[in-house]
Motif scaffolding. Sequence first.
Motif, PDB file in Angstrom:
ATOM      1  N   ALA A  75      11.620  32.061  -5.120  1.00 60.07           N
ATOM      2  CA  ALA A  75      11.377  30.847  -4.334  1.00 60.07           C
ATOM      3  C   ALA A  75      10.707  31.191  -3.011  1.00 60.07           C
ATOM      4  N   ASP A  76      11.168  32.254  -2.366  1.00 58.23           N
ATOM      5  CA  ASP A  76      10.560  32.691  -1.105  1.00 58.23           C
ATOM      6  C   ASP A  76       9.095  33.060  -1.315  1.00 58.23           C
TER       7      ASP A  76
ATOM      8  N   ILE B  71       3.396  43.739   1.683  1.00 58.02           N
ATOM      9  CA  ILE B  71       4.377  43.141   0.768  1.00 58.02           C
ATOM     10  C   ILE B  71       5.799  43.299   1.318  1.00 58.02           C
ATOM     11  N   TYR B  72       5.912  43.541   2.619  1.00 62.62           N
ATOM     12  CA  TYR B  72       7.229  43.737   3.229  1.00 62.62           C
ATOM     13  C   TYR B  72       8.097  42.490   3.076  1.00 62.62           C
ATOM     14  N   ASN B  73       7.466  41.298   3.151  1.00 58.02           N
ATOM     15  CA  ASN B  73       8.251  40.070   3.013  1.00 58.02           C
ATOM     16  C   ASN B  73       8.769  39.881   1.591  1.00 58.02           C
ATOM     17  N   VAL B  74       8.266  40.672   0.656  1.00 57.46           N
ATOM     18  CA  VAL B  74       8.773  40.655  -0.716  1.00 57.46           C
ATOM     19  C   VAL B  74       9.821  41.747  -0.917  1.00 57.46           C
ATOM     20  N   THR B  75       9.562  42.935  -0.371  1.00 57.70           N
ATOM     21  CA  THR B  75      10.479  44.061  -0.576  1.00 57.70           C
ATOM     22  C   THR B  75      11.667  44.058   0.384  1.00 57.70           C
ATOM     23  N   HIS B  76      11.485  43.465   1.577  1.00 54.63           N
ATOM     24  CA  HIS B  76      12.557  43.399   2.581  1.00 54.63           C
ATOM     25  C   HIS B  76      12.650  41.964   3.118  1.00 54.63           C
ATOM     26  N   PRO B  77      13.015  41.008   2.273  1.00 53.76           N
ATOM     27  CA  PRO B  77      12.939  39.595   2.666  1.00 53.76           C
ATOM     28  C   PRO B  77      13.833  39.213   3.842  1.00 53.76           C
ATOM     29  N   ASP B  78      15.005  39.810   3.954  1.00 53.28           N
ATOM     30  CA  ASP B  78      15.931  39.403   5.019  1.00 53.28           C
ATOM     31  C   ASP B  78      15.418  39.816   6.394  1.00 53.28           C
ATOM     32  N   LEU B  79      14.990  41.070   6.527  1.00 56.70           N
ATOM     33  CA  LEU B  79      14.471  41.529   7.810  1.00 56.70           C
ATOM     34  C   LEU B  79      13.153  40.830   8.132  1.00 56.70           C
ATOM     35  N   SER B  80      12.337  40.620   7.114  1.00 54.43           N
ATOM     36  CA  SER B  80      11.089  39.890   7.315  1.00 54.43           C
ATOM     37  C   SER B  80      11.363  38.489   7.843  1.00 54.43           C
ATOM     38  N   ARG B  81      12.365  37.836   7.280  1.00 57.43           N
ATOM     39  CA  ARG B  81      12.701  36.478   7.703  1.00 57.43           C
ATOM     40  C   ARG B  81      13.204  36.462   9.146  1.00 57.43           C
TER      41      ARG B  81
ATOM     42  N   PRO C 151      -4.921  37.323   5.824  1.00 55.62           N
ATOM     43  CA  PRO C 151      -4.313  36.419   4.840  1.00 55.62           C
ATOM     44  C   PRO C 151      -2.796  36.503   4.773  1.00 55.62           C
ATOM     45  N   GLY C 152      -2.243  37.725   4.857  1.00 51.29           N
ATOM     46  CA  GLY C 152      -0.791  37.852   4.826  1.00 51.29           C
ATOM     47  C   GLY C 152      -0.142  37.133   5.991  1.00 51.29           C
ATOM     48  N   CYS C 153      -0.742  37.269   7.177  1.00 49.27           N
ATOM     49  CA  CYS C 153      -0.231  36.571   8.359  1.00 49.27           C
ATOM     50  C   CYS C 153      -0.344  35.058   8.181  1.00 49.27           C
ATOM     51  N   LEU C 154      -1.480  34.602   7.654  1.00 49.47           N
ATOM     52  CA  LEU C 154      -1.670  33.166   7.432  1.00 49.47           C
ATOM     53  C   LEU C 154      -0.566  32.601   6.552  1.00 49.47           C
ATOM     54  N   MET C 155      -0.285  33.273   5.435  1.00 47.89           N
ATOM     55  CA  MET C 155       0.731  32.775   4.504  1.00 47.89           C
ATOM     56  C   MET C 155       2.119  32.815   5.127  1.00 47.89           C
ATOM     57  N   GLN C 156       2.437  33.913   5.804  1.00 48.93           N
ATOM     58  CA  GLN C 156       3.756  34.061   6.418  1.00 48.93           C
ATOM     59  C   GLN C 156       3.968  33.032   7.524  1.00 48.93           C
ATOM     60  N   LEU C 157       2.978  32.874   8.393  1.00 49.85           N
ATOM     61  CA  LEU C 157       3.114  31.959   9.523  1.00 49.85           C
ATOM     62  C   LEU C 157       3.143  30.499   9.064  1.00 49.85           C
ATOM     63  N   ARG C 158       2.368  30.167   8.045  1.00 45.08           N
ATOM     64  CA  ARG C 158       2.403  28.800   7.525  1.00 45.08           C
ATOM     65  C   ARG C 158       3.756  28.491   6.907  1.00 45.08           C
ATOM     66  N   ALA C 159       4.300  29.448   6.159  1.00 43.15           N
ATOM     67  CA  ALA C 159       5.629  29.251   5.580  1.00 43.15           C
ATOM     68  C   ALA C 159       6.668  29.094   6.683  1.00 43.15           C
ATOM     69  N   GLY C 160       6.536  29.891   7.742  1.00 37.81           N
ATOM     70  CA  GLY C 160       7.469  29.795   8.855  1.00 37.81           C
ATOM     71  C   GLY C 160       7.374  28.468   9.577  1.00 37.81           C
ATOM     72  N   ALA C 161       6.145  27.982   9.776  1.00 37.82           N
ATOM     73  CA  ALA C 161       5.957  26.699  10.457  1.00 37.82           C
ATOM     74  C   ALA C 161       6.546  25.553   9.636  1.00 37.82           C
ATOM     75  N   ARG C 162       6.340  25.588   8.318  1.00 38.00           N
ATOM     76  CA  ARG C 162       6.924  24.548   7.453  1.00 38.00           C
ATOM     77  C   ARG C 162       8.442  24.579   7.531  1.00 38.00           C
ATOM     78  N   SER C 163       9.003  25.780   7.431  1.00 38.07           N
ATOM     79  CA  SER C 163      10.455  25.924   7.434  1.00 38.07           C
ATOM     80  C   SER C 163      11.061  25.473   8.757  1.00 38.07           C
ATOM     81  N   ALA C 164      10.348  25.728   9.859  1.00 36.14           N
ATOM     82  CA  ALA C 164      10.854  25.366  11.187  1.00 36.14           C
ATOM     83  C   ALA C 164      10.558  23.916  11.554  1.00 36.14           C
ATOM     84  N   GLY C 165       9.831  23.217  10.688  1.00 31.78           N
ATOM     85  CA  GLY C 165       9.505  21.824  10.962  1.00 31.78           C
ATOM     86  C   GLY C 165       8.483  21.644  12.067  1.00 31.78           C
ATOM     87  N   LEU C 166       7.630  22.647  12.275  1.00 30.83           N
ATOM     88  CA  LEU C 166       6.611  22.566  13.324  1.00 30.83           C
ATOM     89  C   LEU C 166       5.358  21.873  12.798  1.00 30.83           C
ATOM     90  N   ARG C 167       4.701  21.140  13.668  1.00 32.00           N
ATOM     91  CA  ARG C 167       3.449  20.491  13.293  1.00 32.00           C
ATOM     92  C   ARG C 167       2.237  21.367  13.603  1.00 32.00           C
TER      93      ARG C 167
END
Length: 440
Positions: free
Chosen positions: A170-171, A373-383, A406-422
């Motif tokens: 899911a992550d 791929i750190y956000n895949v191999t170490h999801p908790d620390l990445s989060r 691209p990795g930053c784009l995907m990570q930051l967009r996911a973070g913004a969605r999760s945090a409810g930021l516009r």
Amino acid sequence: MDRPVSASVPIAFAGYLDGDAPAKDLIQACVHCGFCLPTCPTYAVLGVEMDSPRGRIRLMKNAWEGRISPAAPAFEEHVFGCLDCRACETACPSGVHFGKLVEAARSQVERSRPRPALERLVRWIAFDQILPHHRRLAAMTRLAALARSLGAAAVLRVLGRAVPLGRRLADMLELLPDRVSSQRPPAVTAATGVRRGRVALFEGCVMRSAFGATNAATARVLARNGFEVVVPEAQTCCGALHVHAGEREGGRDLAKRNIAALEGLEVDAIVVNAAGCGANLKEYGWLFKDDPAWAERAERFALKVKDATELLGDSGLAAAPGRIDATVAYDEPCHLLHGQGVSAQPKALLAAIPGLRVVPLKEADWCCGSAGIYNVTHPDLSRELLDRKMAHVAAAGADLLVTANPGCLMQLRAGARSAGLRTEVVHLVDLLDRAYAAGE
């Protein structure tokens, strides 16, 4: 579960296996001053010396001295626990090339102990069967994006209460952009106005398969600024993810294909718009330092590589962008800032867009937790690192969060969605392309 130690590599093994070992001269350059400690995200979060650059270098030195084997679980834990963000390199007064050290150490881990069968299968599929094959990667990306749009992530999170793999999948789905594109730029885009040069656009694997629209925007922006852009068909994945993961031979195979495909082109530069790819392409010479047949070719190739923001910033914009009225914060990609030393040029490009008001972002030079791929191999620390980043983004209050990887784009967009930021997360070249369109 610990990986079994290969029968051919006893646990008391003194030193390393081959010439890919962490270079002794790079290790000896470290004077253990500790300037790197405050800049290291894993040390800041975990507070463990062995999870700092200084501690990891000590481990590598211990392996040379026979005090620990690269097959030891502790060696693997701390070496792979590194983000490879290279912030320590920027802070280091001795100029230690830590990225080269940690990637070499990982290659020795992979050589020392076989991974479990399932892990070997996953790596083979990812590194050998998907990343180097654009059509397969694009098809998989589109399928995953469709699954996400149909609510698969929510279903997987429910399943994750019983099966941990469900939460992990899911992550991964949440990282995908809202719209994926494998659109390719034209084979040749003519320069507009006075011709200032001819460049080859390196498309990459993730960029070509998920961010094709950004590649097309890159060609347009370069052309508007006097550069003829050619897009060679024979290029492939740069191999950065392979090298970061210790899969050094796979990375070399891809590098050879790219060198052979691009070295004969009559171009002034090989332009890349993904910071991680650019840092790896610029280190092809190091990757082949012990290979007489490829070392010189690889070094010549590496010297031609330029990030798109680097080329445009150094050359200056020949065409004035249109106006965009917005506040913007710039989050510096690790492998652009620390890996390539490119920082002033992207900021100059932002300053050149009329109407933009750049606001400061705290810890803009810190990793967002994507790290290949750190956000895949170490999801908790990445989060944890992503949540820290999102708190700073929220405090900045910008309309746009700009980055260039691209990795930053995907990570930051996911973070913004999760945090409810516009806050909209956008690639710098896409923003430039948008500004040029606004001026028409």
